[in-house]
Write a protein that holds these residues in place. Structure first.
Motif, mmCIF file in Angstrom:
data_model
loop_
_atom_site.group_PDB
_atom_site.id
_atom_site.type_symbol
_atom_site.label_atom_id
_atom_site.label_comp_id
_atom_site.label_asym_id
_atom_site.label_seq_id
_atom_site.Cartn_x
_atom_site.Cartn_y
_atom_site.Cartn_z
ATOM 1 N N ARG A 7 0.821 -1.214 0.000
ATOM 2 C CA ARG A 7 0.000 0.000 0.000
ATOM 3 C C ARG A 7 0.852 1.259 0.000
ATOM 4 N N GLU A 8 2.033 1.195 0.599
ATOM 5 C CA GLU A 8 2.877 2.377 0.766
ATOM 6 C C GLU A 8 4.288 2.102 0.233
ATOM 7 N N PRO A 9 4.435 1.901 -1.073
ATOM 8 C CA PRO A 9 5.744 1.511 -1.605
ATOM 9 C C PRO A 9 6.812 2.584 -1.465
ATOM 10 N N ASP A 10 6.419 3.840 -1.350
ATOM 11 C CA ASP A 10 7.424 4.894 -1.237
ATOM 12 C C ASP A 10 7.529 5.449 0.183
ATOM 13 N N ARG A 11 7.090 4.688 1.174
ATOM 14 C CA ARG A 11 7.098 5.150 2.558
ATOM 15 C C ARG A 11 8.501 5.484 3.042
ATOM 16 N N LEU A 12 9.493 4.618 2.807
ATOM 17 C CA LEU A 12 10.847 4.903 3.259
ATOM 18 C C LEU A 12 11.457 6.116 2.570
ATOM 19 N N PRO A 13 11.407 6.209 1.250
ATOM 20 C CA PRO A 13 11.962 7.425 0.641
ATOM 21 C C PRO A 13 11.289 8.693 1.138
ATOM 22 N N ARG A 14 10.024 8.617 1.465
ATOM 23 C CA ARG A 14 9.302 9.798 1.931
ATOM 24 C C ARG A 14 9.776 10.255 3.303
ATOM 25 N N GLN A 15 10.507 9.426 4.027
ATOM 26 C CA GLN A 15 11.096 9.876 5.286
ATOM 27 C C GLN A 15 12.168 10.923 5.016
ATOM 28 N N TYR A 16 12.736 10.912 3.827
ATOM 29 C CA TYR A 16 13.847 11.790 3.493
ATOM 30 C C TYR A 16 13.452 12.927 2.561
ATOM 31 N N LEU A 17 12.217 12.924 2.056
ATOM 32 C CA LEU A 17 11.752 13.938 1.117
ATOM 33 C C LEU A 17 10.383 14.458 1.538
ATOM 34 N N PRO A 18 10.112 15.726 1.306
ATOM 35 C CA PRO A 18 8.750 16.214 1.529
ATOM 36 C C PRO A 18 7.772 15.492 0.595
ATOM 37 N N GLU A 19 6.545 15.347 1.028
ATOM 38 C CA GLU A 19 5.556 14.584 0.268
ATOM 39 C C GLU A 19 5.291 15.165 -1.117
ATOM 40 N N ASP A 20 5.391 16.474 -1.265
ATOM 41 C CA ASP A 20 5.091 17.072 -2.560
ATOM 42 C C ASP A 20 6.288 17.077 -3.518
#
Length: 60
Positions: A7-20
């Motif tokens: 469901r959340e394949p980009d969850r880890l990269p999103r820890q290092y980048l803003p969502e937008d």
């Protein structure tokens, strides 16, 4: 119900980048630096080795 990692394949990269932030617009050097962070974290399932260490040992 799908597993969380499906469901959340980009969850880890999103820890290092803003969502937008679009990852498609980032230079490869930035993407490599982001990928290095989770691959450098020790994992209990690997005997507290990092995925990079486990891959290196496998390739020997």
């Amino acid at each position: 119900m799908a597993a969380r990692h499906e469901r959340e394949p980009d969850r880890l990269p999103r820890q290092y980048l803003p969502e937008d932030t679009s990852m498609g617009r980032l230079p490869q050097d930035d993407l490599d630096a982001i990928a290095l962070k989770p691959n450098s974290r020790p994992r209990g399932t690997l005997g507290f080795d990092t995925p990079a260490d486990a891959l290196t040992a496998l390739l020997r």
